[in-house]
Design a protein around this motif. Structure first.
Motif, PDB file in Angstrom:
ATOM      1  N   ALA A  18      -0.076 -24.618  14.499  1.00 38.53           N
ATOM      2  CA  ALA A  18      -1.203 -25.548  14.547  1.00 38.53           C
ATOM      3  C   ALA A  18      -1.040 -26.634  13.491  1.00 38.53           C
ATOM      4  O   ALA A  18      -1.353 -27.802  13.737  1.00 38.53           O
ATOM      5  CB  ALA A  18      -2.520 -24.797  14.340  1.00 38.53           C
ATOM      6  N   LEU A  19      -0.520 -26.261  12.310  1.00 40.68           N
ATOM      7  CA  LEU A  19      -0.251 -27.253  11.273  1.00 40.68           C
ATOM      8  C   LEU A  19       0.815 -28.245  11.735  1.00 40.68           C
ATOM      9  O   LEU A  19       0.715 -29.448  11.464  1.00 40.68           O
ATOM     10  CB  LEU A  19       0.214 -26.556   9.984  1.00 40.68           C
ATOM     11  CG  LEU A  19      -0.786 -25.639   9.297  1.00 40.68           C
ATOM     12  CD1 LEU A  19      -0.150 -24.987   8.079  1.00 40.68           C
ATOM     13  CD2 LEU A  19      -2.039 -26.405   8.895  1.00 40.68           C
ATOM     14  N   ALA A  59      -7.435 -36.463  20.170  1.00 41.21           N
ATOM     15  CA  ALA A  59      -7.724 -37.384  19.068  1.00 41.21           C
ATOM     16  C   ALA A  59      -8.133 -38.749  19.603  1.00 41.21           C
ATOM     17  O   ALA A  59      -9.076 -39.377  19.088  1.00 41.21           O
ATOM     18  CB  ALA A  59      -6.508 -37.515  18.159  1.00 41.21           C
ATOM     19  N   GLY A 106      -3.109 -32.549  21.747  1.00 36.11           N
ATOM     20  CA  GLY A 106      -3.704 -32.975  20.484  1.00 36.11           C
ATOM     21  C   GLY A 106      -3.854 -34.480  20.397  1.00 36.11           C
ATOM     22  O   GLY A 106      -4.870 -34.993  19.907  1.00 36.11           O
ATOM     23  N   ILE A 155      -0.870 -30.565  14.300  1.00 32.26           N
ATOM     24  CA  ILE A 155      -1.797 -31.511  13.667  1.00 32.26           C
ATOM     25  C   ILE A 155      -1.029 -32.593  12.911  1.00 32.26           C
ATOM     26  O   ILE A 155      -1.329 -33.787  13.039  1.00 32.26           O
ATOM     27  CB  ILE A 155      -2.759 -30.774  12.724  1.00 32.26           C
ATOM     28  CG1 ILE A 155      -3.690 -29.867  13.525  1.00 32.26           C
ATOM     29  CG2 ILE A 155      -3.580 -31.778  11.908  1.00 32.26           C
ATOM     30  CD1 ILE A 155      -4.533 -28.948  12.670  1.00 32.26           C
ATOM     31  N   SER A 156      -0.023 -32.188  12.120  1.00 34.49           N
ATOM     32  CA  SER A 156       0.728 -33.175  11.345  1.00 34.49           C
ATOM     33  C   SER A 156       1.493 -34.131  12.263  1.00 34.49           C
ATOM     34  O   SER A 156       1.582 -35.337  11.987  1.00 34.49           O
ATOM     35  CB  SER A 156       1.684 -32.482  10.370  1.00 34.49           C
ATOM     36  OG  SER A 156       2.627 -31.673  11.053  1.00 34.49           O
ATOM     37  N   THR A 167       0.599 -34.926  15.383  1.00 32.66           N
ATOM     38  CA  THR A 167      -0.407 -35.767  16.032  1.00 32.66           C
ATOM     39  C   THR A 167      -0.866 -36.882  15.102  1.00 32.66           C
ATOM     40  O   THR A 167      -0.994 -38.043  15.509  1.00 32.66           O
ATOM     41  CB  THR A 167      -1.617 -34.911  16.459  1.00 32.66           C
ATOM     42  OG1 THR A 167      -1.194 -33.921  17.399  1.00 32.66           O
ATOM     43  CG2 THR A 167      -2.695 -35.776  17.091  1.00 32.66           C
ATOM     44  N   VAL A 168      -1.127 -36.531  13.846  1.00 28.27           N
ATOM     45  CA  VAL A 168      -1.554 -37.532  12.869  1.00 28.27           C
ATOM     46  C   VAL A 168      -0.456 -38.571  12.653  1.00 28.27           C
ATOM     47  O   VAL A 168      -0.720 -39.771  12.571  1.00 28.27           O
ATOM     48  CB  VAL A 168      -1.928 -36.855  11.537  1.00 28.27           C
ATOM     49  CG1 VAL A 168      -2.126 -37.887  10.431  1.00 28.27           C
ATOM     50  CG2 VAL A 168      -3.189 -36.019  11.704  1.00 28.27           C
ATOM     51  N   TYR A 190      -9.159 -33.505  12.485  1.00 24.69           N
ATOM     52  CA  TYR A 190      -7.877 -32.836  12.244  1.00 24.69           C
ATOM     53  C   TYR A 190      -7.660 -32.519  10.770  1.00 24.69           C
ATOM     54  O   TYR A 190      -7.006 -31.529  10.427  1.00 24.69           O
ATOM     55  CB  TYR A 190      -6.734 -33.684  12.791  1.00 24.69           C
ATOM     56  CG  TYR A 190      -6.594 -33.582  14.297  1.00 24.69           C
ATOM     57  CD1 TYR A 190      -6.908 -32.406  14.951  1.00 24.69           C
ATOM     58  CD2 TYR A 190      -6.159 -34.657  15.055  1.00 24.69           C
ATOM     59  CE1 TYR A 190      -6.798 -32.303  16.323  1.00 24.69           C
ATOM     60  CE2 TYR A 190      -6.046 -34.563  16.437  1.00 24.69           C
ATOM     61  CZ  TYR A 190      -6.369 -33.373  17.065  1.00 24.69           C
ATOM     62  OH  TYR A 190      -6.265 -33.257  18.428  1.00 24.69           O
ATOM     63  N   LEU A 223      -9.509 -29.250  10.318  1.00 28.02           N
ATOM     64  CA  LEU A 223      -8.755 -28.158  10.931  1.00 28.02           C
ATOM     65  C   LEU A 223      -7.520 -27.810  10.105  1.00 28.02           C
ATOM     66  O   LEU A 223      -7.172 -26.631   9.952  1.00 28.02           O
ATOM     67  CB  LEU A 223      -8.349 -28.536  12.354  1.00 28.02           C
ATOM     68  CG  LEU A 223      -9.463 -28.588  13.393  1.00 28.02           C
ATOM     69  CD1 LEU A 223      -8.922 -29.121  14.721  1.00 28.02           C
ATOM     70  CD2 LEU A 223     -10.082 -27.211  13.583  1.00 28.02           C
ATOM     71  N   TYR A 224      -6.877 -28.815   9.559  1.00 28.00           N
ATOM     72  CA  TYR A 224      -5.648 -28.595   8.810  1.00 28.00           C
ATOM     73  C   TYR A 224      -5.905 -27.726   7.584  1.00 28.00           C
ATOM     74  O   TYR A 224      -5.161 -26.777   7.309  1.00 28.00           O
ATOM     75  CB  TYR A 224      -5.044 -29.935   8.383  1.00 28.00           C
ATOM     76  CG  TYR A 224      -3.623 -29.832   7.896  1.00 28.00           C
ATOM     77  CD1 TYR A 224      -2.560 -30.035   8.761  1.00 28.00           C
ATOM     78  CD2 TYR A 224      -3.341 -29.506   6.569  1.00 28.00           C
ATOM     79  CE1 TYR A 224      -1.256 -29.923   8.320  1.00 28.00           C
ATOM     80  CE2 TYR A 224      -2.039 -29.391   6.123  1.00 28.00           C
ATOM     81  CZ  TYR A 224      -0.994 -29.601   7.001  1.00 28.00           C
ATOM     82  OH  TYR A 224       0.291 -29.470   6.554  1.00 28.00           O
TER      83      TYR A 224
END
Length: 228
Positions: free
Chosen positions: A60-61, A221, A217, A64-65, A67-68, A23, A26-27
């Motif tokens: 998508a950002l 992960a 996501g 991802i953020s 999900t993280v 991720y 990807l980010y």
């Protein structure tokens, strides 16, 4: 304090969850792509709402953020958002360098239309260059903060995860539109219709797409982490 050895660094890299590593890659790519796609506005059928195409990379950002933050913690997500300025800044500098360099004789002679289109698309005003990073930083940090604050105690259910993702994304996207359009275009023309349209379109996409993307996501992960 002793400097970390190559072995220490290798062990630290090996200890990073595979999902987080993927991720992060990807980010960085999405921060650059969002700026390129933003030059085209697309219609959202079956409505007449239009939105700049960079929203797809920007969502998508957000995914991802979020999900993280869900799996690895809010502080890790915030660091990824801040480090996202690195590829964003490098790409901006490289773009200015490419625009400043003279085109080849072949391109001037045989592909003048391609050259003119490239320069017209990528020559942005200083206000747009400043508005993008300002909106990016504020909205994504806000997204991570809201998403984390809504978590509460205990392990979140998939439905709760999706609801939190929708709320955080919708609010942060509304703020993103307000900051970007105001800084980039206020005073040049009446921004009311553009602002309203962008907010409605981005909030709609946040509610319709983001919850499912975040759920997917997180699942991806976890699968990558187990495989690692």
């Amino acid at each position: 304090m002793d400097e970390p050895t190559n072995t220490d660094l290798s062990q630290a890299a090996a200890a990073m969850p595979r999902g987080l590593f993927v991720y992060m890659l990807l980010y960085g790519g999405m921060t650059v792509l969002a700026g390129v796609l933003a030059f085209k506005q697309v219609q959202l059928p079956p409505t007449d709402l239009a939105v700049e195409a960079g929203i797809f990379a920007f969502l998508a950002l957000v995914v991802i953020s979020s999900t993280v933050s869900q799996l690895y913690g809010q502080s890790v997500a915030n660091r990824i958002v801040l480090w996202g300025f690195v590829p964003l800044g490098i790409s901006a500098v490289l773009m200015q360098l490419v625009l400043a360099l003279p085109p080849s004789t072949e391109m001037v002679t045989f592909r003048p239309d391609d050259l003119a289109a490239f320069e017209q698309v990528h020559h942005s005003t200083w206000r747009v260059w400043l508005a993008g990073p300002a909106a990016y930083l504020t909205s994504l940090l806000l997204n991570v903060w809201i998403f984390s604050k809504l978590r509460g105690e205990g392990e979140a259910t998939t439905l709760g995860l999706m609801v939190r993702g929708a709320i955080a994304s919708a609010l942060s996207q509304a703020v993103d539109s307000l900051i970007f359009i105001t800084l980039a275009f206020y005073g040049e023309f009446d921004i009311t219709n553009l602002l309203i349209g962008q907010v409605i379109a981005k909030v709609t996409l946040s509610v319709v797409l983001v919850p499912f993307l975040i759920a997917g996501g997180v699942a991806l992960a976890k699968k990558l982490d187990r495989a690692g």
